[in-house]
Motif scaffolding. Structure first.
Motif, PDB file in Angstrom:
ATOM      1  N   SER A 212       3.019 -19.687  69.642  1.00 15.00           N
ATOM      2  CA  SER A 212       3.077 -20.939  70.409  1.00 15.00           C
ATOM      3  C   SER A 212       4.507 -21.423  70.549  1.00 15.00           C
ATOM      4  O   SER A 212       4.829 -22.149  71.494  1.00 15.00           O
ATOM      5  N   SER A 213       5.365 -21.047  69.600  1.00 13.93           N
ATOM      6  CA  SER A 213       6.749 -21.518  69.580  1.00 13.93           C
ATOM      7  C   SER A 213       7.641 -20.372  69.119  1.00 13.93           C
ATOM      8  O   SER A 213       7.179 -19.250  68.907  1.00 13.93           O
TER       9      SER A 213
ATOM     10  N   PHE B  94      -1.313 -22.199  67.572  1.00 16.07           N
ATOM     11  CA  PHE B  94      -1.395 -23.195  68.636  1.00 16.07           C
ATOM     12  C   PHE B  94      -2.036 -24.489  68.125  1.00 16.07           C
ATOM     13  O   PHE B  94      -1.678 -25.578  68.563  1.00 16.07           O
ATOM     14  N   LEU B  95      -2.990 -24.370  67.202  1.00 13.48           N
ATOM     15  CA  LEU B  95      -3.729 -25.546  66.744  1.00 13.48           C
ATOM     16  C   LEU B  95      -2.859 -26.521  65.957  1.00 13.48           C
ATOM     17  O   LEU B  95      -2.960 -27.734  66.131  1.00 13.48           O
ATOM     18  N   ARG B  96      -1.997 -26.020  65.095  1.00 13.14           N
ATOM     19  CA  ARG B  96      -1.359 -26.889  64.102  1.00 13.14           C
ATOM     20  C   ARG B  96       0.044 -27.321  64.534  1.00 13.14           C
ATOM     21  O   ARG B  96       0.863 -26.497  64.958  1.00 13.14           O
ATOM     22  N   ASP B  97       0.308 -28.607  64.373  1.00 12.95           N
ATOM     23  CA  ASP B  97       1.587 -29.152  64.843  1.00 12.95           C
ATOM     24  C   ASP B  97       2.763 -28.773  63.957  1.00 12.95           C
ATOM     25  O   ASP B  97       3.920 -28.994  64.321  1.00 12.95           O
ATOM     26  N   GLY B  98       2.500 -28.173  62.789  1.00 12.04           N
ATOM     27  CA  GLY B  98       3.586 -27.673  61.975  1.00 12.04           C
ATOM     28  C   GLY B  98       4.256 -26.452  62.573  1.00 12.04           C
ATOM     29  O   GLY B  98       5.369 -26.093  62.170  1.00 12.04           O
ATOM     30  N   VAL B  99       3.595 -25.798  63.524  1.00 11.61           N
ATOM     31  CA  VAL B  99       4.165 -24.650  64.234  1.00 11.61           C
ATOM     32  C   VAL B  99       4.317 -24.955  65.717  1.00 11.61           C
ATOM     33  O   VAL B  99       5.348 -24.664  66.319  1.00 11.61           O
ATOM     34  N   ASN B 100       3.296 -25.548  66.310  1.00 12.38           N
ATOM     35  CA  ASN B 100       3.266 -25.782  67.756  1.00 12.38           C
ATOM     36  C   ASN B 100       4.108 -27.002  68.119  1.00 12.38           C
ATOM     37  O   ASN B 100       3.712 -28.142  67.849  1.00 12.38           O
ATOM     38  N   ASP B 101       5.268 -26.758  68.728  1.00 15.60           N
ATOM     39  CA  ASP B 101       6.124 -27.850  69.187  1.00 15.60           C
ATOM     40  C   ASP B 101       6.287 -27.834  70.710  1.00 15.60           C
ATOM     41  O   ASP B 101       7.278 -28.311  71.253  1.00 15.60           O
ATOM     42  N   ARG B 102       5.278 -27.300  71.393  1.00 15.46           N
ATOM     43  CA  ARG B 102       5.345 -27.153  72.844  1.00 15.46           C
ATOM     44  C   ARG B 102       5.321 -28.511  73.541  1.00 15.46           C
ATOM     45  O   ARG B 102       4.800 -29.497  73.013  1.00 15.46           O
TER      46      ARG B 102
ATOM     47  N   ASP C  11       4.209 -28.503  76.915  1.00 16.18           N
ATOM     48  CA  ASP C  11       3.375 -28.284  78.094  1.00 16.18           C
ATOM     49  C   ASP C  11       1.918 -28.620  77.776  1.00 16.18           C
ATOM     50  O   ASP C  11       1.625 -29.336  76.832  1.00 16.18           O
ATOM     51  N   ARG C  12       0.985 -28.075  78.557  1.00 12.82           N
ATOM     52  CA  ARG C  12      -0.439 -28.401  78.403  1.00 12.82           C
ATOM     53  C   ARG C  12      -1.033 -27.856  77.111  1.00 12.82           C
ATOM     54  O   ARG C  12      -2.166 -28.180  76.770  1.00 12.82           O
ATOM     55  N   TYR C  13      -0.293 -27.004  76.406  1.00  9.48           N
ATOM     56  CA  TYR C  13      -0.790 -26.392  75.178  1.00  9.48           C
ATOM     57  C   TYR C  13      -0.125 -26.963  73.924  1.00  9.48           C
ATOM     58  O   TYR C  13      -0.280 -26.411  72.835  1.00  9.48           O
ATOM     59  N   GLY C  14       0.590 -28.066  74.061  1.00 12.33           N
ATOM     60  CA  GLY C  14       1.259 -28.666  72.918  1.00 12.33           C
ATOM     61  C   GLY C  14       1.226 -30.175  72.974  1.00 12.33           C
ATOM     62  O   GLY C  14       0.869 -30.784  73.984  1.00 12.33           O
ATOM     63  N   GLY C  15       1.600 -30.788  71.851  1.00 13.81           N
ATOM     64  CA  GLY C  15       1.642 -32.245  71.791  1.00 13.81           C
ATOM     65  C   GLY C  15       0.368 -32.822  71.219  1.00 13.81           C
ATOM     66  O   GLY C  15       0.137 -32.792  70.003  1.00 13.81           O
ATOM     67  N   SER C  16      -0.488 -33.341  72.061  1.00 12.45           N
ATOM     68  CA  SER C  16      -1.726 -33.983  71.610  1.00 12.45           C
ATOM     69  C   SER C  16      -2.705 -32.954  71.034  1.00 12.45           C
ATOM     70  O   SER C  16      -2.615 -31.753  71.315  1.00 12.45           O
ATOM     71  N   ILE C  17      -3.650 -33.441  70.240  1.00 13.63           N
ATOM     72  CA  ILE C  17      -4.695 -32.557  69.720  1.00 13.63           C
ATOM     73  C   ILE C  17      -5.469 -31.917  70.863  1.00 13.63           C
ATOM     74  O   ILE C  17      -5.786 -30.724  70.820  1.00 13.63           O
ATOM     75  N   GLU C  18      -5.770 -32.691  71.886  1.00 12.06           N
ATOM     76  CA  GLU C  18      -6.488 -32.143  73.038  1.00 12.06           C
ATOM     77  C   GLU C  18      -5.748 -30.948  73.630  1.00 12.06           C
ATOM     78  O   GLU C  18      -6.368 -29.945  74.012  1.00 12.06           O
ATOM     79  N   ASN C  19      -4.435 -31.041  73.704  1.00  9.97           N
ATOM     80  CA  ASN C  19      -3.644 -29.934  74.238  1.00  9.97           C
ATOM     81  C   ASN C  19      -3.588 -28.757  73.268  1.00  9.97           C
ATOM     82  O   ASN C  19      -3.655 -27.591  73.683  1.00  9.97           O
ATOM     83  N   ARG C  20      -3.468 -29.047  71.976  1.00  8.93           N
ATOM     84  CA  ARG C  20      -3.315 -27.959  71.000  1.00  8.93           C
ATOM     85  C   ARG C  20      -4.607 -27.177  70.789  1.00  8.93           C
ATOM     86  O   ARG C  20      -4.559 -26.010  70.379  1.00  8.93           O
TER      87      ARG C  20
END
Length: 361
Positions: free
Chosen positions: A119-120, A183-191, A193-202
């Motif tokens: 994801s990042s 992609f799910l966890r914000d500790g890795v996913n710093d996107r 776009d539509r696949y990052g940020g909010s839980i809905e996006n992740r």
């Protein structure tokens, strides 16, 4: 409350008991990731499980970074899985294929020198298992939005191959710090776009992969594995309760047949919880079969069923060392101890040579 030995219908699959075999990577395929004949014997020995979830099985070479692990992207691999599923069915068992993309934990040496993807661009901590020993993880290439349709097609192809190979269904591996978890966890996913940020996006990639696979196998033969635990190969999240309940709710809306949770407690053998259990929250939002895995024995498993949140229990290392685990739990027979040094070795030692109890012969 049901016992471990009561039958359960998981989607379209009728299971004679609630003692499931968890996915266990064993490294007995070829270097080309083709299943081998000894795998038929191994799985057939364990066919008394209510349901076998296969070892993690790569959907593409890009996503498979474990030496001698099997794949499901080629005709040769698909054909080689057929004797395995036939052997399980001949013993009265049921088996689903776990579909795996390892993401940033794939070392380039296992993918023709190409960079791993995630994801990042954050590399995993630690070292990868390779044919040349352990090597440091490398910096991944972040998947672009334009890459996603091809990834979904890879999942569809592997799912179709699983059915062609005779599996009774599939499970999507979305746990343990691999691609979907990245992609799910914000500790890795710093996107951004539509696949990052909010839980809905992740959770978007998880939802899209699940819907793509459901197109092929049907929701009644589809499960997902999540790991709502603490750190998993460098994957963690700042709000795991909200994340994993949202993911489970989305999967329930898709109507998948089962959701398996790997959730160790504070004293987990591999990965320790850093927060209270999330599965009671997930039970409130997931309507179909809910399965719990991690450090289980017969008593712990029955205790979890008695709580009323869980429908079945997946056993890992105990099934590795006890092909007759169902009978041993039922009779209270002492368990064989597994031999860690043979977990990923080639050949029958520590694989097909664990004895059954004399009372079960």
């Amino acid at each position: 409350m049901p016992s471990l030995f009561d039958p359960i219908k998981i989607g379209a699959i009728q299971c004679p008991n609630r003692i499931l075999m968890a996915p266990l990577t064993r490294g007995r395929a070829t270097r080309e990731h083709v299943p081998t004949p000894i795998m038929s014997q191994y799985y057939a020995q364990r066919a008394s499980a209510g349901l076998i979830i296969s070892e993690a099985t790569g959907i593409t070479q890009e996503g498979l970074g474990w030496p001698y692990a099997p794949g499901l992207w080629s005709k040769e691999q698909t054909q080689a899985w057929k004797p395995v599923t036939s052997a399980v069915h001949a013993q009265g068992g049921r088996i689903v294929a776990q579909l795996w993309h390892m993401g940033r934990t794939v070392h380039p040496s296992l993918n023709g020198g190409k960079p791993c993807v995630s994801s990042s661009n954050r590399p995993a901590p630690g070292h990868a298992h390779t044919y040349d020993g352990k090597q440091a993880y490398t910096t991944p290439r972040p998947l672009t939005e334009e890459d996603i349709p091809s990834l979904l097609d890879d999942y569809r192809t592997a799912a179709k191959n699983a059915l062609d190979a005779g599996f009774d269904g599939v499970q999507i591996h979305a746990a343990n710090g691999y691609l979907i978890d990245q992609f799910l966890r914000d500790g890795v996913n710093d996107r951004k776009d539509r696949y990052g940020g909010s839980i809905e996006n992740r959770i978007r990639l998880l939802v899209e992969v699940t819907k793509a696979v459901a197109e092929v196998v049907g929701v009644e033969r589809l499960g997902v594995r999540l790991s709502p635990n603490g750190d998993s190969q460098g994957c963690n999240d700042s709000d795991p309760v909200s994340l994993f309940t949202s993911a489970a709710r989305a999967l329930s809306d898709i109507n998948i047949a089962f959701l398996e949770l790997r959730e160790p407690d504070y004293n987990g053998t591999f990965g320790k919880a850093d927060h209270p259990p999330i599965y009671p929250h997930i039970r409130k939002v997931f309507k179909n079969t809910l399965i719990l895995n991690s450090d289980m024995d017969g008593k712990k498993g029955q205790d979890k069923l008695d709580e009323g949140h869980i429908d079945a229990i997946a056993f890992g290392r105990t099934f590795l060392a006890n092909p007759d685990l169902v009978e041993r739990i039922k009779e209270g027979t002492p368990l064989n101890k597994d031999d860690m040094k043979t977990w990923y070795s080639q050949g029958p030692e520590g694989y097909t040579d664990y004895p059954v109890a004399k009372s079960n012969i």
